[in-house]
Design a protein around this motif. Structure first.
Motif, short mmCIF file in Angstrom:
data_model
loop_
_atom_site.label_atom_id
_atom_site.label_comp_id
_atom_site.label_asym_id
_atom_site.label_seq_id
_atom_site.Cartn_x
_atom_site.Cartn_y
_atom_site.Cartn_z
N ARG A 168 -4.67 -4.65 -13.03
CA ARG A 168 -5.46 -3.95 -12.02
C ARG A 168 -5.14 -4.37 -10.59
N THR A 169 -4.17 -5.27 -10.39
CA THR A 169 -3.70 -5.56 -9.04
C THR A 169 -2.62 -4.56 -8.61
N PRO A 171 -0.93 -1.47 -6.99
CA PRO A 171 -1.38 -0.72 -5.81
C PRO A 171 -2.10 0.59 -6.13
N TYR A 173 -4.46 1.09 -8.11
CA TYR A 173 -5.90 0.85 -8.29
C TYR A 173 -6.60 0.56 -6.97
N GLU A 174 -5.85 0.28 -5.92
CA GLU A 174 -6.43 -0.13 -4.65
C GLU A 174 -7.22 1.01 -4.00
N ARG A 175 -8.45 0.71 -3.61
CA ARG A 175 -9.28 1.66 -2.89
C ARG A 175 -9.97 0.92 -1.76
N LEU A 177 -6.51 2.65 -0.26
CA LEU A 177 -5.10 2.26 -0.22
C LEU A 177 -4.75 1.81 1.18
N SER A 178 -4.02 0.68 1.27
CA SER A 178 -3.61 0.18 2.59
C SER A 178 -2.12 -0.16 2.56
N SER A 181 -0.71 -4.26 1.06
CA SER A 181 -0.89 -4.88 -0.26
C SER A 181 0.33 -4.63 -1.14
N GLY A 182 0.34 -5.33 -2.24
CA GLY A 182 1.39 -5.13 -3.24
C GLY A 182 2.55 -6.07 -3.08
#
Length: 185
Positions: A168-169, A171, A173-175, A177-178, A181-182
């Motif tokens: 779940r790390t 990208p 899943y990211e909310r 999205l920026s 990250s990643g």
């Protein structure tokens, strides 16, 4: 045709379109779960008494996510399952679907990879308003392997491209999205 008949026909068409989208979403959810090593997401695409046939093995749907994670994790650094052409026949609360699939796998070490192309042949059932897989049979029609290089001739490790994660790390899943990250290859 009366207004009531037109409304009934419109409602039936809308239900069929809604069911078709829910069936396709279920099939795509299964692939996403496989690629992100999200065993719960994969298992959630099957009914509790569902079955996944892979090769000559028949794996209970509830355990297929863990089974796939173990197999993919042992052999590959990354995998992507793509669902392409998709058709389904819906008969009440039962549907039969045929989906073309492309599985791409980066071997351990990142220097070689393989592509498997085939079909997902699914029987799905709608229970309590939710479509899930009852039986999945997978075919393999084409299998290719080769060097896993970018057009520059470089291998992915060290390339600097954004890398997906098998948890779940990832990208995806990211909310919200920026751009910060990643991990990178």
């Amino acid at each position: 045709m009366t207004i009531e008949e037109r409304l009934a026909a419109l409602e039936a068409n809308m239900q069929e379109m809604t069911d078709r989208q829910a069936i396709f979403d279920c099939i795509k959810r299964n692939s996403r779960g496989n690629d992100r090593f999200d065993a719960a997401l994969t298992a959630g695409s099957y009914h509790d008494d569902g079955l996944h046939e892979v090769g000559q093995n028949r794996v209970p749907g509830a355990g297929y996510g863990a089974h796939a994670n173990a197999a993919h994790g042992k052999l590959f650094d990354a995998n992507l399952h793509n669902v392409t052409m998709h058709m389904c026949e819906i008969d009440g609360d039962v549907a039969h679907a045929e989906s073309y699939s492309l599985g791409m796998f980066l071997d351990k070490g990142g220097e070689t990879g393989r592509v498997l192309a085939g079909l997902y042949i699914d029987r799905l059932e709608k229970r309590d308003g939710e479509w899930r897989i009852m039986l999945r049979r997978s075919t393999v029609e084409i299998a290719l392997e080769g060097k896993a290089t970018l057009p520059t001739g470089a291998f992915l490790p060290g390339s600097g491209y954004l890398r997906g994660n098998r948890d779940r790390t990832d990208p995806s899943y990211e909310r919200p999205l920026s751009p910060d990250s990643g991990g990178r290859w």
